[in-house]
Design a protein around this motif. Structure first.
Motif, mmCIF file in Angstrom:
data_model
loop_
_atom_site.group_PDB
_atom_site.id
_atom_site.type_symbol
_atom_site.label_atom_id
_atom_site.label_comp_id
_atom_site.label_asym_id
_atom_site.label_seq_id
_atom_site.Cartn_x
_atom_site.Cartn_y
_atom_site.Cartn_z
ATOM 1 N N ALA A 19 14.300 -58.393 -1.472
ATOM 2 C CA ALA A 19 13.484 -57.831 -2.553
ATOM 3 C C ALA A 19 12.747 -58.918 -3.339
ATOM 4 O O ALA A 19 11.832 -58.614 -4.088
ATOM 5 N N GLY A 20 13.158 -60.176 -3.178
ATOM 6 C CA GLY A 20 12.535 -61.266 -3.927
ATOM 7 C C GLY A 20 12.849 -61.214 -5.403
ATOM 8 O O GLY A 20 12.082 -61.690 -6.233
ATOM 9 N N SER A 21 14.009 -60.652 -5.738
ATOM 10 C CA SER A 21 14.382 -60.457 -7.138
ATOM 11 C C SER A 21 15.452 -61.427 -7.616
ATOM 12 O O SER A 21 15.779 -61.439 -8.791
ATOM 13 N N GLY A 22 16.024 -62.194 -6.710
ATOM 14 C CA GLY A 22 17.110 -63.100 -7.080
ATOM 15 C C GLY A 22 18.465 -62.413 -7.153
ATOM 16 O O GLY A 22 19.460 -63.021 -7.517
ATOM 17 N N ILE A 23 18.522 -61.138 -6.814
ATOM 18 C CA ILE A 23 19.781 -60.391 -6.824
ATOM 19 C C ILE A 23 20.592 -60.801 -5.594
ATOM 20 O O ILE A 23 20.084 -60.804 -4.482
ATOM 21 N N SER A 24 21.852 -61.146 -5.806
ATOM 22 C CA SER A 24 22.711 -61.495 -4.672
ATOM 23 C C SER A 24 23.364 -60.233 -4.117
ATOM 24 O O SER A 24 23.475 -59.222 -4.812
ATOM 25 N N ALA A 25 23.791 -60.290 -2.886
ATOM 26 C CA ALA A 25 24.468 -59.173 -2.211
ATOM 27 C C ALA A 25 23.638 -57.894 -2.261
ATOM 28 O O ALA A 25 24.089 -56.850 -2.728
ATOM 29 N N GLN A 26 22.410 -57.974 -1.778
ATOM 30 C CA GLN A 26 21.538 -56.804 -1.764
ATOM 31 C C GLN A 26 21.980 -55.818 -0.686
ATOM 32 O O GLN A 26 22.451 -56.193 0.379
ATOM 33 N N ARG A 27 21.809 -54.526 -0.976
ATOM 34 C CA ARG A 27 22.201 -53.477 -0.047
ATOM 35 C C ARG A 27 21.131 -53.264 1.020
ATOM 36 O O ARG A 27 19.970 -53.600 0.838
ATOM 37 N N LEU A 28 21.556 -52.683 2.121
ATOM 38 C CA LEU A 28 20.658 -52.389 3.236
ATOM 39 C C LEU A 28 20.224 -50.937 3.195
ATOM 40 O O LEU A 28 20.689 -50.160 2.354
ATOM 41 N N ASN A 29 19.369 -50.545 4.120
ATOM 42 C CA ASN A 29 19.046 -49.136 4.321
ATOM 43 C C ASN A 29 20.034 -48.561 5.328
ATOM 44 O O ASN A 29 20.270 -49.156 6.381
ATOM 45 N N GLN A 30 20.626 -47.430 4.987
ATOM 46 C CA GLN A 30 21.513 -46.743 5.919
ATOM 47 C C GLN A 30 20.692 -45.689 6.652
ATOM 48 O O GLN A 30 20.128 -44.795 6.030
ATOM 49 N N VAL A 31 20.610 -45.816 7.984
ATOM 50 C CA VAL A 31 19.741 -44.927 8.766
ATOM 51 C C VAL A 31 20.511 -43.854 9.527
ATOM 52 O O VAL A 31 19.911 -42.903 10.020
ATOM 53 N N LEU A 32 21.822 -43.986 9.642
ATOM 54 C CA LEU A 32 22.647 -42.959 10.277
ATOM 55 C C LEU A 32 23.601 -42.384 9.239
ATOM 56 O O LEU A 32 24.099 -43.102 8.374
ATOM 57 N N ASP A 33 23.879 -41.084 9.332
ATOM 58 C CA ASP A 33 24.798 -40.454 8.388
ATOM 59 C C ASP A 33 26.223 -40.985 8.538
ATOM 60 O O ASP A 33 26.948 -41.095 7.560
ATOM 61 N N ASP A 34 26.612 -41.292 9.756
ATOM 62 C CA ASP A 34 27.962 -41.790 10.029
ATOM 63 C C ASP A 34 27.908 -43.311 10.229
ATOM 64 O O ASP A 34 27.456 -43.782 11.265
ATOM 65 N N PRO A 35 28.372 -44.096 9.247
ATOM 66 C CA PRO A 35 28.296 -45.552 9.368
ATOM 67 C C PRO A 35 29.423 -46.155 10.205
ATOM 68 O O PRO A 35 29.419 -47.355 10.473
ATOM 69 N N TYR A 36 30.386 -45.333 10.621
ATOM 70 C CA TYR A 36 31.556 -45.846 11.324
ATOM 71 C C TYR A 36 31.279 -46.014 12.809
ATOM 72 O O TYR A 36 30.547 -45.251 13.414
ATOM 73 N N GLY A 37 31.932 -47.021 13.374
ATOM 74 C CA GLY A 37 31.922 -47.189 14.815
ATOM 75 C C GLY A 37 33.109 -46.423 15.380
ATOM 76 O O GLY A 37 33.405 -45.301 14.971
ATOM 77 N N ALA A 38 33.861 -47.065 16.260
ATOM 78 C CA ALA A 38 35.043 -46.440 16.861
ATOM 79 C C ALA A 38 36.268 -46.541 15.956
ATOM 80 O O ALA A 38 37.339 -46.060 16.293
ATOM 81 N N LYS A 39 36.131 -47.176 14.797
ATOM 82 C CA LYS A 39 37.219 -47.425 13.843
ATOM 83 C C LYS A 39 38.351 -48.228 14.489
ATOM 84 O O LYS A 39 39.526 -47.965 14.265
#
Length: 138
Positions: A19-39
Motif C-alpha cells: 500500500a506504500g503506507s508504512g504499515i507493517s504486516a499488511q493483509r492480503l486479498n482472500q480469493v477463495l471462501d475456504d482458506p484451508y488446505g488439507a489441514k
C-alpha cells in the motif's frame, strides 16, 4: 484433568509494503471462501486462497478469521499414603502429563512471503511426561 481448547485466530499477512503506507504486516486479498488446505502439517493453509492486493491498496482478508489447530491433553496423578506406625507414613505418587501422548499442532506460518507458508513447523504443548515420587514422613 482433561484440557481442551480451540485453536487461536490467525491472520495471513505480508511483510511487503504494497500500500506504500508504512504499515507493517499488511493483509492480503482472500480469493477463495475456504482458506484451508488439507489441514495437515505440510498443508494447513491453501496458498491459492490468497493473492497480493493491487499496488497502493490494502487487502480484504479479515483480521483473525482463520482458526488454527486446537489443543487437547489428559493429565493424571495417582497417590497412595501408606501408614508406617503412629507417626510415620510413606507416600507413593505417579503423575503423567499428556497421558495419551497427543501430538498437538502449533500455529501454521501465516507470512505469505516465505516458502513454508501454510505449513506447521511447531508443536503446541509437551510430549508425554511421567514422574514417580516417594516421600517418607516421620
Amino acid at each position: 484433568i482433561i484440557g481442551a481448547r480451540s485453536g487461536s485466530w490467525l491472520t495471513v499477512t505480508t511483510a511487503r509494503d504494497i500500500a506504500g503506507s508504512g504499515i507493517s504486516a499488511q493483509r492480503l486479498n482472500q480469493v477463495l471462501d475456504d482458506p484451508y488446505g488439507a489441514k495437515t502439517i505440510s498443508n494447513y493453509l491453501n496458498p491459492a486462497a490468497f493473492v497480493y492486493p493491487a499496488a497502493g491498496t490494502l487487502g480484504n482478508h479479515t483480521i483473525n478469521s482463520i482458526k488454527g489447530p486446537g489443543f487437547r491433553t489428559v493429565d493424571v496423578a495417582l497417590s497412595r499414603l501408606i501408614p508406617l506406625g503412629a507417626t510415620q507414613n510413606l507416600e507413593l505418587r505417579m503423575e503423567a502429563f499428556n497421558l495419551l501422548n497427543t501430538f498437538n499442532l502449533g500455529a501454521p506460518v501465516t507470512n505469505y512471503d516465505v516458502g513454508n507458508f501454510g505449513q506447521i513447523n511447531t508443536m503446541s504443548g509437551d510430549p508425554r511426561i511421567m514422574q514417580l515420587a516417594v516421600k517418607y514422613a516421620f
